[in-house]
Design an enzyme around this catalytic site. Sequence first.
Site, PDB file in Angstrom:
ATOM      1  N   THR A   1     -78.863 -63.500  10.056  1.00 54.83           N
ATOM      2  CA  THR A   1     -79.283 -63.359  11.456  1.00 54.83           C
ATOM      3  C   THR A   1     -80.243 -62.162  11.523  1.00 54.83           C
ATOM      4  OG1 THR A   1     -77.223 -62.175  11.938  1.00 54.83           O
ATOM      5  CG2 THR A   1     -77.313 -64.500  12.539  1.00 54.83           C
TER       6      THR A   1
ATOM      7  N   GLU B   1     -78.585 -52.952   9.911  1.00 54.03           N
ATOM      8  CA  GLU B   1     -79.723 -52.963  10.823  1.00 54.03           C
ATOM      9  C   GLU B   1     -80.421 -51.605  10.866  1.00 54.03           C
ATOM     10  OE1 GLU B   1     -78.236 -56.284  13.939  1.00 54.03           O
ATOM     11  OE2 GLU B   1     -77.467 -54.271  14.186  1.00 54.03           O
TER      12      GLU B   1
ATOM     13  N   ASN C   1     -81.163 -53.594  18.336  1.00 53.59           N
ATOM     14  CA  ASN C   1     -80.053 -53.976  19.194  1.00 53.59           C
ATOM     15  C   ASN C   1     -80.346 -53.916  20.686  1.00 53.59           C
ATOM     16  OD1 ASN C   1     -77.582 -54.878  17.786  1.00 53.59           O
ATOM     17  ND2 ASN C   1     -78.167 -53.122  16.525  1.00 53.59           N
TER      18      ASN C   1
ATOM     19  N   THR D   1     -70.141 -60.275  13.052  1.00 54.85           N
ATOM     20  CA  THR D   1     -70.097 -61.413  12.191  1.00 54.85           C
ATOM     21  C   THR D   1     -70.529 -61.111  10.793  1.00 54.85           C
ATOM     22  OG1 THR D   1     -70.302 -62.764  14.074  1.00 54.85           O
ATOM     23  CG2 THR D   1     -70.622 -63.826  11.975  1.00 54.85           C
TER      24      THR D   1
END
Lengths: 403, 403
Positions: B161, B278, B398, B194
């Site tokens: 993702t 991230e 984010n 996740t």
Amino acid sequence: MMDIELLPGQPRDEATLTDAFGWADIPGALGGVAQAGIKSTGRDDLIVLLARGATAAVTTRSTAAAAPCIWSRARVPSHTQAVVINAGNANASTGLRGMEDTRHMASEVARHIDCTVDEVLVCSTGVIGVPLPMDRVTQGIAEACRSWGASSDRLARAILTTDLVPKTAAAIGAGARIAGFAKGSGMIHPDMATMLAFLVTNAQIEANALQGLLEDITACTFNAVTVDGDMSTNDTVIMQSTGEGPSIVAGTPEWDAFKHAVTAVCRDLSRAIARDGEGAEHLITVEIAGLETDEAAREAARAVCRSPLVKTAIAGRDANWGRIVGALGAVFVPGLDCMDLDVAGIPVLRNGTPLAFDEESASNALAADEVVIRIRLPGSGWGEAWGCDFTEGYIRINADYRS
Amino acid sequence: MMDIELLPGQPRDEATLTDAFGWADIPGALGGVAQAGIKSTGRDDLIVLLARGATAAVTTRSTAAAAPCIWSRARVPSHTQAVVINAGNANASTGLRGMEDTRHMASEVARHIDCTVDEVLVCSTGVIGVPLPMDRVTQGIAEACRSWGASSDRLARAILTTDLVPKTAAAIGAGARIAGFAKGSGMIHPDMATMLAFLVTNAQIEANALQGLLEDITACTFNAVTVDGDMSTNDTVIMQSTGEGPSIVAGTPEWDAFKHAVTAVCRDLSRAIARDGEGAEHLITVEIAGLETDEAAREAARAVCRSPLVKTAIAGRDANWGRIVGALGAVFVPGLDCMDLDVAGIPVLRNGTPLAFDEESASNALAADEVVIRIRLPGSGWGEAWGCDFTEGYIRINADYRS
């Protein structure tokens, strides 16, 4: 489109808050300020607070608690005389020398104001692991003890570190005055935080009763500001009294009115700390009606406040409510399949079912200075917590903190 | 200058890891891939994994667990036949419809591969609170079930993702092959995280034994990647077996060798997840020798990894070790006054006493891709955890996740 009522917030009486007086207006309470040179910025960085009545304190529970916290918590509840606070250096992780330096700070104050060393509490905030420059601290204490009468605003400014605005509040309860100021933190605890708050009242109150009151109120105000579950090596809330005002006795209606007023001051300072979080652009308030107890509701509200994903979504003005559900699930909150949820006044979930909403209106609502997240779950608990959003500014401040 | 020895790291045998084979090289294991159109990017976003032996799974403990997690965990340990995974939509907070959609995914796979609906596990990852586009999902399942033989790399790419690189690993233990791939997260869990990981082996193994093994290994590998104490609505680790290879029985030397190899694969995937966090620029590894138990040591290591202040300091290449002490104190770790600490190979604390070090050398050492924090405390426990630094890139990702 369904006609959906917004969830009601808790009714709240803020009427007791006032701007009419501050620290210097409490008879018997004195504050002195010095520019000791502990901070390199050439600003005030040391204060001494005087009040000769009962004193209560709540300090960090960290096992890395700084020397001044260990010193201060061993000396309350009691009738202490003064508190000395320095900014610019936390005196944490400084070993035996740190304890000796703390004692020396207390003894210097005691010498100037004529009391015993055990009647002086100590607080420090700033960088961890560096010994205090004791020559400057000693000179600063002498200077502060010659300059009584500083305002709440000046006292509050002297203990700022990475926060930007002085945080002060005052209220009257049962005829007693309460004045306070604080520094923090907010987003998350800067350099392991150090949230410091100081309150003074002219009430005449028994020391153990004051300690219990301060602990109760701290649990639902200062401890509801957060953020990431972390705590500082130096977090401290101290409440002094002068004993020159009305007598306040536990179990009376006056006690309730007094507690209500102290709570209002602490709640206002808590919200100010969250609002002034490092890099913050929004104050986030989470209110939960439901769960078994008020404590459970408050803990769940804190979990939402400290979720980096909720915080970044709000920074991005994105009503990504799934992250709120996720944050509650991660701390094992039950009943999520029948949850009601409003974000910034917009109903997004009813009885666990997602509602359609206009993303653009939501983004506009999320531009407000304060974003309120209201949650209803089964149960009769109630709790609130405060935090702030998570921006690139936060990263910049904390990546470069020591440089 | 004292002559100070660096703290020793745990000796570690990574010899079992290999690049010689992947998912498609395990006899009896098949992977199919489809571009279902659930993601808007026009990339692969649905996979089906086939292996007809024992299967074990560990899923999120979140009370907001997504429908596919609830479905899958009720069906292990057992001899399932297949796992279907979609990216782009988490099927979380989707109520009864979410459960029906999960069942429909399983039943479509069952129809294509000729098994019962209960023999198919389901995983989803992506945005929360949006129903699955079931027409596309159904078509994707049909497509994936016509395209067996995908490589580990292609399977791993199909479930990414916000992470950037496919994460695969393989090893041999006791003559059995183990291949795995994963997606994550890292810094903290993107959109409530996740973390998904899939493992397959040709070993012949009893289902309950496999479940116990996977739970043990997950605790000290995948669950040691973090970050912020949060967990996803969808976190899942599944291990399938084909049963066509050597028999592995608990309590034998072969069991130990097999467990060692599975651990190596899971550890490698865990580190890859953290490294690909991230916005991450550094992998952070924290090793603690000390405390009462391995679990206590691991939990303390995780607390350091998830401290935003430690993470931002490392992003800023600042050896601000006081934040590490603070992070440990905040989770009530005892013995900090006699702690030894190395940061990026530089001794900064011995027996609780700060050591002088050159800030510029420290900053250079912190420029390395992996920053190791080694801690020694009283006690015979040992634990490690992984995280990554906290950069402005994280906030950008984010704040804009849904846009």
